[in-house]
Design a protein around this motif. Structure first.
Motif, PDB file in Angstrom:
ATOM      1  N   TRP A 185      -4.639   1.868  35.492  1.00  0.00           N
ATOM      2  CA  TRP A 185      -5.089   1.812  34.102  1.00  0.00           C
ATOM      3  C   TRP A 185      -4.755   3.141  33.430  1.00  0.00           C
ATOM      4  CZ3 TRP A 185      -6.359  -0.977  30.110  1.00  0.00           C
ATOM      5  CH2 TRP A 185      -7.069  -0.404  29.056  1.00  0.00           C
ATOM      6  N   SER A 216      -2.628  -1.626  31.414  1.00  0.00           N
ATOM      7  CA  SER A 216      -2.809  -1.896  32.844  1.00  0.00           C
ATOM      8  C   SER A 216      -1.489  -2.351  33.425  1.00  0.00           C
ATOM      9  CB  SER A 216      -3.846  -3.004  33.068  1.00  0.00           C
ATOM     10  OG  SER A 216      -5.138  -2.496  33.100  1.00  0.00           O
ATOM     11  N   PRO A 254     -13.436   3.327  31.195  1.00  0.00           N
ATOM     12  CA  PRO A 254     -12.590   2.814  32.276  1.00  0.00           C
ATOM     13  C   PRO A 254     -13.325   2.732  33.610  1.00  0.00           C
ATOM     14  CG  PRO A 254     -11.389   4.416  30.988  1.00  0.00           C
ATOM     15  CD  PRO A 254     -12.820   4.473  30.521  1.00  0.00           C
TER      16      PRO A 254
END
Length: 122
Positions: free
Chosen positions: A20, A39, A113
């Motif tokens: 990511w 991603s 994240p």
């Protein structure tokens, strides 16, 4: 204000089954409303699904092939396709290969994240 971020400048977070790259969010721009990242799922990757309790997610397929799977249905991903996932929806991403699946993801409100992975705070 304007902000330019290259892939090399994006914050990299290794997550289950994917890498990511966080490009934009409250940590590097004056926003409280969105975050954006990319991603990259290796060919054959099928990490477990996850839920964003409060974020809606808009997913754009940059390259590769795969799908977004939810309890309500499956959306096939190929370059140029956009998929929207509502807050609270369990979803998983599957990469078919042979090349990696690269998807660009917008979140509102911003996502932290990895917070949505099993065992993480949401």
């Amino acid at each position: 204000m304007i902000k330019r971020v290259t892939r090399e400048e994006a914050q990299l977070y290794p997550l289950p089954g994917r890498a990511w790259h966080t490009y934009l969010g409250p940590e590097n721009i004056a926003t409280q409303r969105i975050s954006f990242g990319v991603s990259i799922f290796p060919a054959g990757s099928r990490p477990a699904g996850h839920v964003h309790d409060t974020q809606e997610e808009t997913i754009y397929c940059v390259s590769g092939r795969g799908r977004i799977v939810t309890p309500d249905g499956t959306a096939e991903m190929e370059p140029g396709v956009v998929v929207w996932v509502s807050p609270g929806t369990l979803h998983a991403t599957e990469s078919d290969g042979p090349e990696p699946l690269e998807i660009a993801c917008f979140f509102s409100p911003p996502v932290v994240p990895g917070s949505y992975e099993k065992g993480g705070a949401r």
